[in-house]
Design a protein around this motif. Structure first.
Motif, PDB file in Angstrom:
ATOM      1  N   GLU A 132       0.688  -1.362   0.108  1.00  0.00           N
ATOM      2  CA  GLU A 132      -0.029   0.021  -0.069  1.00  0.00           C
ATOM      3  C   GLU A 132       0.926   1.481  -0.004  1.00  0.00           C
ATOM      4  O   GLU A 132       0.686   2.377  -0.651  1.00  0.00           O
ATOM      5  CB  GLU A 132      -0.824   0.056   1.261  1.00  0.00           C
ATOM      6  CG  GLU A 132      -2.007  -1.021   1.259  1.00  0.00           C
ATOM      7  CD  GLU A 132      -2.871  -0.949   2.281  1.00  0.00           C
ATOM      8  OE1 GLU A 132      -2.953  -0.009   2.974  1.00  0.00           O
ATOM      9  OE2 GLU A 132      -3.890  -2.035   2.570  1.00  0.00           O
ATOM     10  N   LEU A 133       1.997   1.301   0.864  1.00  0.00           N
ATOM     11  CA  LEU A 133       2.880   2.381   0.657  1.00  0.00           C
ATOM     12  C   LEU A 133       3.530   2.502  -0.442  1.00  0.00           C
ATOM     13  O   LEU A 133       3.498   3.886  -0.966  1.00  0.00           O
ATOM     14  CB  LEU A 133       3.999   2.012   1.718  1.00  0.00           C
ATOM     15  CG  LEU A 133       5.035   3.149   1.817  1.00  0.00           C
ATOM     16  CD1 LEU A 133       4.381   4.590   2.251  1.00  0.00           C
ATOM     17  CD2 LEU A 133       5.988   2.793   2.932  1.00  0.00           C
ATOM     18  N   ALA A 185       3.630   5.653  -5.917  1.00  0.00           N
ATOM     19  CA  ALA A 185       3.528   5.518  -7.604  1.00  0.00           C
ATOM     20  C   ALA A 185       2.218   6.405  -7.792  1.00  0.00           C
ATOM     21  O   ALA A 185       2.484   7.186  -8.760  1.00  0.00           O
ATOM     22  CB  ALA A 185       3.086   3.982  -7.885  1.00  0.00           C
ATOM     23  N   GLY A 186       1.379   6.613  -6.983  1.00  0.00           N
ATOM     24  CA  GLY A 186       0.104   7.527  -7.372  1.00  0.00           C
ATOM     25  C   GLY A 186       0.747   8.876  -7.286  1.00  0.00           C
ATOM     26  O   GLY A 186       0.228   9.749  -8.247  1.00  0.00           O
ATOM     27  N   LYS A 246       2.846   9.772 -10.465  1.00  0.00           N
ATOM     28  CA  LYS A 246       2.116   9.748 -11.716  1.00  0.00           C
ATOM     29  C   LYS A 246       2.505  10.832 -12.583  1.00  0.00           C
ATOM     30  O   LYS A 246       2.774  10.910 -13.731  1.00  0.00           O
ATOM     31  CB  LYS A 246       0.574   9.212 -11.577  1.00  0.00           C
ATOM     32  CG  LYS A 246      -0.214   8.868 -12.897  1.00  0.00           C
ATOM     33  CD  LYS A 246      -1.402   8.386 -12.635  1.00  0.00           C
ATOM     34  CE  LYS A 246      -2.221   8.123 -14.002  1.00  0.00           C
ATOM     35  NZ  LYS A 246      -3.380   7.748 -13.621  1.00  0.00           N
ATOM     36  N   PRO A 247       1.746  12.169 -12.255  1.00  0.00           N
ATOM     37  CA  PRO A 247       1.980  13.212 -12.833  1.00  0.00           C
ATOM     38  C   PRO A 247       3.356  13.523 -13.272  1.00  0.00           C
ATOM     39  O   PRO A 247       3.650  14.087 -14.326  1.00  0.00           O
ATOM     40  CB  PRO A 247       1.554  14.359 -11.936  1.00  0.00           C
ATOM     41  CG  PRO A 247       0.494  13.691 -10.846  1.00  0.00           C
ATOM     42  CD  PRO A 247       1.212  12.254 -10.880  1.00  0.00           C
ATOM     43  N   LEU A 248       4.229  13.590 -12.100  1.00  0.00           N
ATOM     44  CA  LEU A 248       5.589  13.789 -12.709  1.00  0.00           C
ATOM     45  C   LEU A 248       6.172  12.977 -13.771  1.00  0.00           C
ATOM     46  O   LEU A 248       6.792  13.329 -14.746  1.00  0.00           O
ATOM     47  CB  LEU A 248       6.576  13.548 -11.420  1.00  0.00           C
ATOM     48  CG  LEU A 248       8.097  13.797 -11.819  1.00  0.00           C
ATOM     49  CD1 LEU A 248       8.394  15.152 -12.176  1.00  0.00           C
ATOM     50  CD2 LEU A 248       8.600  13.424 -10.322  1.00  0.00           C
ATOM     51  N   LEU A 249       6.074  11.475 -13.723  1.00  0.00           N
ATOM     52  CA  LEU A 249       6.461  10.440 -14.562  1.00  0.00           C
ATOM     53  C   LEU A 249       5.848  10.864 -15.822  1.00  0.00           C
ATOM     54  O   LEU A 249       6.487  10.577 -17.007  1.00  0.00           O
ATOM     55  CB  LEU A 249       6.168   9.150 -13.996  1.00  0.00           C
ATOM     56  CG  LEU A 249       7.105   8.889 -12.655  1.00  0.00           C
ATOM     57  CD1 LEU A 249       6.786   7.299 -12.072  1.00  0.00           C
ATOM     58  CD2 LEU A 249       8.662   9.032 -12.635  1.00  0.00           C
ATOM     59  N   SER A 250       4.415  11.089 -15.646  1.00  0.00           N
ATOM     60  CA  SER A 250       4.017  11.330 -17.014  1.00  0.00           C
ATOM     61  C   SER A 250       4.267  12.581 -17.717  1.00  0.00           C
ATOM     62  O   SER A 250       4.619  12.519 -19.084  1.00  0.00           O
ATOM     63  CB  SER A 250       2.396  11.577 -16.931  1.00  0.00           C
ATOM     64  OG  SER A 250       1.663  11.836 -17.928  1.00  0.00           O
ATOM     65  N   ASN A 251       4.679  13.751 -17.071  1.00  0.00           N
ATOM     66  CA  ASN A 251       5.153  14.930 -17.806  1.00  0.00           C
ATOM     67  C   ASN A 251       6.432  14.213 -18.606  1.00  0.00           C
ATOM     68  O   ASN A 251       6.993  14.987 -19.335  1.00  0.00           O
ATOM     69  CB  ASN A 251       5.237  16.201 -16.767  1.00  0.00           C
ATOM     70  CG  ASN A 251       4.142  16.507 -16.413  1.00  0.00           C
ATOM     71  OD1 ASN A 251       3.143  16.244 -17.161  1.00  0.00           O
ATOM     72  ND2 ASN A 251       3.910  17.166 -15.281  1.00  0.00           N
TER      73      ASN A 251
END
Length: 477
Positions: free
Chosen positions: A331-332, A337-338, A341-346
């Motif tokens: 869970e941690l 990862a959540g 998500k925005p950083l890795l997506s950019n």
């Protein structure tokens, strides 16, 4: 006025006064003793002359019919002078006899001497005093001679110029000794003053160097006297100042580190918050996606709130006793990862996560910060692929982050956890890096009883891993 001058002047004044007083007392005491002795000798000689005169008068009375005392004394003194008996007086220079009417009967005193018997108190039995006769000092003794009911006055003068000359010689000799002693004293006082004030000059110079910022300055303690005690107290004061300066500098550095670290830690969660907020604002999302995005924004906001306090405790207060809680590792990792998500997506980075379910004991906010920093460094290394692995190794849970970035050379890998150390400074500046992420991550790892392990190949990538005690769950691999 400087202390050296004060010591010199005071010492010379005391030395000069002591020498002058002691010399004066010594000379005057010697002179008075000599005068007393000479006066006593003059008195004895007076008595001797008086005895000779009286004896001769008695003999003359037996041999002649003369009854006039003045005539008898004149004849006696003339007879004594003819027989050179005055030599028996042993130092008597002048003799004079006066009648009761104070008329001179016989005198060997200089004829030009204006001598008046009225200057004496003839009512006293015997008188002595010091007078000057032709530039020389004499002890004059005056007494009455009574014979057959008649009385005359006998005056003798004894030369004591030798005593005066001796006194003057003593004064001259003392003057020579005085100036020699003062000269030696000046040399000794200068040496003494220099030795006494040298430690104070050194102390003053050391205080000046401390004032210039050299707080490690210390004095050598060479004695156990007051100067030595003062030097010890000076060193104690310098040590206290150095400790206080170190504490103040350390406190300022800790506050600066806190500000720098906290500013550094804002970047990733703010990226996540901004990304999810933009997603909600720009795109039409389902009710479920909107709740998930808001949940990540809330979670990161709460984490930042808690993280600010914990970073203050960790960096400024050097606190190490954080409460560790048992949390499910999967869970941690999913939360991390959540957040990313925005950083890795950019950045268009492929993210892979393989996590074995298990329980580990961690501080949620600090441990999440640790892993976010490691992944953020992987992003800055120019990676296109990043993996987050959680696996069980015997009785430990091992977390590894690998990337295919630029890697780290072997001679720099030992220093990468130092604060403000950057492997590629130009790239770090472009990405607004400060070299604080791995330093903070290393401190957080220590709080969890572990350390960061790096395996890196330049041009191929880096693997960072750490091991935590397994609290339960999962299957060993």
């Amino acid at each position: 006025m400087k202390l050296f001058v004060k010591i010199f002047l005071f010492s010379m004044i005391v030395l000069s006064a002591a020498l002058s007083l002691s010399g004066y007392l010594l000379i005057m005491s010697s002179y008075k003793n000599a005068v007393v002795q000479e006066t006593q000798r003059a008195m004895d000689q007076y008595q001797f002359i008086k005895f000779l005169i009286q004896s001769d008068i008695i003999n003359q009375q037996d041999e002649t019919d003369k009854n006039n005392l003045s005539d008898l004394i004149s004849a006696s003194l003339s007879n004594m002078e003819n027989q050179n008996l005055t030599g028996l007086s042993n130092g008597i220079n002048y003799v004079s006899v006066f009648s009761k009417g104070q008329k001179s009967i016989y005198s060997t005193f200089p004829s030009d001497l204006d001598f008046k018997i009225s200057d004496y108190d003839v009512n006293q039995k015997i008188i002595n005093k010091i007078e000057q006769i032709q530039g020389r000092a004499y002890v004059e003794v005056l007494g009455k001679i009574t014979q057959s009911g008649q009385a005359v006055y006998l005056l003798t003068a004894t030369d004591i110029q030798s005593v005066i000359d001796q006194k003057e010689g003593m004064v001259r000799n003392f003057g020579t000794i005085y100036f020699i002693t003062i000269g030696i004293g000046i040399v000794l006082v200068i040496i003494f003053s220099t030795l006494l004030t040298r430690p104070l000059r050194k102390m003053s110079a050391a205080a000046g160097r401390i004032a210039d910022g050299n707080y490690s300055e210390r004095l050598r303690v060479l004695s156990n006297d007051e100067i030595g005690e003062l030097s010890k107290m000076f060193n104690m004061m310098a040590e206290t100042i150095e400790e206080r300066i170190f504490e103040l500098s350390n406190a300022a550095k800790q506050k600066e580190d806190f500000v720098s670290n906290f500013a550094h830690e804002l970047k990733t969660p703010l990226t996540s918050v901004i990304g999810y907020a933009d997603m909600i604002y720009q795109k039409p999302l389902s009710r479920e996606d909107t709740k998930n995005a808001a949940a990540y924004i809330l979670d990161e906001g709460l984490r930042l709130e808690a993280l600010s306090i914990k970073l203050m405790d960790l960096i400024v207060l050097n606190r190490q006793d954080f409460v560790l809680e048992e949390l499910p590792a999967d869970e941690l990792m999913q939360s991390i990862a959540g957040t990313l998500k925005p950083l890795l997506s950019n950045e268009k980075i492929k993210f892979k996560m393989e996590v074995v379910k298990a329980y580990i004991k961690v501080d949620y906010d600090l441990f999440k910060t640790l892993l976010l920093n490691l992944i953020d460094n992987a992003v800055k290394a120019g990676s296109t692929e990043i993996s987050l692995i959680g696996e069980i190794m015997q009785k430990n849970y091992r977390v590894s982050i690998s990337d295919n970035g630029c890697g780290i050379s072997a001679d720099e890998i030992e220093r990468i956890t130092e604060a403000f150390y950057m492997v590629d400074k130009s790239r770090a500046r472009k990405q607004h890096g400060a070299g604080l992420g791995l330093s903070l991550a290393s401190k957080v790892a220590e709080i969890h009883g572990t350390r960061l392990e790096f395996i890196s190949t330049p041009g191929k990538g880096t693997v960072v891993s750490l091991s935590l005690p397994l609290e339960g769950g999962g299957v060993s691999v």
